[in-house]
Design an enzyme around this catalytic site. Structure first.
Site, short mmCIF file in Angstrom:
data_model
loop_
_atom_site.label_atom_id
_atom_site.label_comp_id
_atom_site.label_asym_id
_atom_site.label_seq_id
_atom_site.Cartn_x
_atom_site.Cartn_y
_atom_site.Cartn_z
N LYS A 34 0.85 -1.20 0.00
CA LYS A 34 0.00 0.00 0.00
C LYS A 34 0.89 1.24 0.00
O LYS A 34 2.10 1.16 0.15
CB LYS A 34 -0.91 -0.01 1.22
N TYR A 254 17.13 30.02 6.94
CA TYR A 254 15.94 30.62 7.51
C TYR A 254 15.94 30.48 9.04
O TYR A 254 16.25 29.41 9.57
CB TYR A 254 14.68 29.97 6.96
#
Length: 358
Positions: A34, A254
């Site tokens: 999956k 940042y």
């Protein structure tokens, strides 16, 4: 072109499937593929698992893609179907379904005239996870209904899923509940996910359902995949695209989350959170450059991240970077980032090109 790439190693998949069989030699193996084979690509990864006895998927489209690609094994929809047209398509292509709620039972009972063939059902018990499945006090009655339903093949499989197979609480209580409830029922049983396969041999039974261990990551926090003999299937790589030299007191990226205490050589690497690397990875997350272990610095940007190469004088623009793989286990990156290897493997972005080897 950016050098970032994810490589899927089919030989490692075959090896990990063999590890499953070593731990569960008497069980059939339902390889869980999956989430696009845990981020590896369903049809990229499936050739490495072709010797599995079956495949577990989430969506009908995944099962159909496998069937159309020539896989004749058991294909199991792990959440079953949600509409009558899905039920008919599953029956037409010989796809097995999990049944976990009353609506799905009723759908089967009402579907007989339309179905081309009866379906194999894996009937799910809620043994304590409280996610999907019938409570133990209702389970026997549902078994009787499915046994009497012409839409259901006689080879029903009884299953449950354990919430704490990977930690010290173990599975004793839910296993006892399951065994007591199903005692005397003449059906095959499927209980074991990856953690149960590795830690609880008494619960292996007829079908095991390995997931994350097939891809070379550990289902048990704090225990390395290599401890179980597993090999990483995905290698996530990139390269250095720039070098900065920070002086003491200068900051990086940042939020200025890293501040240099001494002169520091910094590699700027072509990979960021838009590629699937975790934005919340802290300073010190392991990374490999030119085959040597280093650590990340500063905040991960959308398209770039940073690593310390002060101790690697030969490293520079064009140097090879392993974000995770054989040198840096995905679980090590996940642990540093406060998550699990499952999430990182599944999160590799569509813009990352994949290569298949082995």
């Amino acid at each position: 072109m950016r050098a970032i790439q994810a490589t899927v190693n089919l030989a490692a998949l075959r090896h990990n499937l063999a590890v499953v069989r070593k731990f569960s030699p008497a069980s059939k193996v339902l390889a869980v593929v999956k989430a696009d084979a845990y981020g590896h690509g369903l049809l990229r990864a499936s050739p490495g698992l072709e010797d599995a006895d079956g495949f577990g998927v989430l969506r009908l489209s995944e099962a159909l893609a496998l069937r159309e690609s020539g896989y004749s094994q058991t294909l199991l929809l792990l959440e079953g179907v949600f509409a009558a047209d899905e039920l008919i398509a599953a029956a037409a292509h010989g796809i097995s379904i999990v049944v976990h709620n009353e609506q799905q039972v009723q759908m089967l009972e009402q579907a007989v005239p339309q179905l081309p063939h009866p379906l194999q059902v894996f009937l799910k018990m809620n043994s304590g996870m409280n996610r999907l499945g019938f409570k133990p006090n209702l389970f026997g009655a549902v078994v009787k209904r499915l046994k009497a339903c012409p839409a259901v093949r006689p080879d029903i499989v009884l299953m449950t899923h354990f919430a704490t197979a990977d930690d010290e609480r173990g599975i004793d209580l839910p296993l006892s509940v399951f065994q007591k409830t199903t005692q005397g029922l003449p059906y095959s049983i499927s209980l074991a996910n990856s953690a149960t396969i590795l830690r609880h041999p008494a619960a292996h039974y007829d079908w095991v359902r390995p997931g994350i261990m097939l891809y070379g990551a550990s289902p048990v926090t704090g225990v390395a995949a290599a401890h179980y003999g597993l090999q990483p299937v995905m290698q996530f790589t990139s390269e250095v695209i720039a070098v900065q030299v920070l002086q003491a007191g200068e900051t990086l990226g940042y939020g200025a989350r890293f501040s240099a205490e001494t002169e520091t050589r910094v590699a700027v690497i072509a990979c960021g959170y838009a590629d699937g690397y975790p934005r919340h990875a802290p300073n010190g997350t392991p990374i490999a450059i030119n085959g040597s272990i280093s650590q990340t610095l500063g905040r991960v940007s959308m398209d770039m991240l940073f690593a310390d190469i002060t101790h690697l004088p030969e490293a520079g623009v064009g140097s090879e970077v392993e974000l995770w793989g054989g040198l840096v286990p995905v679980d090590a990156v996940a642990e540093a980032s406060g998550t699990v290897g499952y999430e990182l493997l599944c999160a590799v972005a569509p813009r990352v090109p994949f290569k298949v080897v082995g």
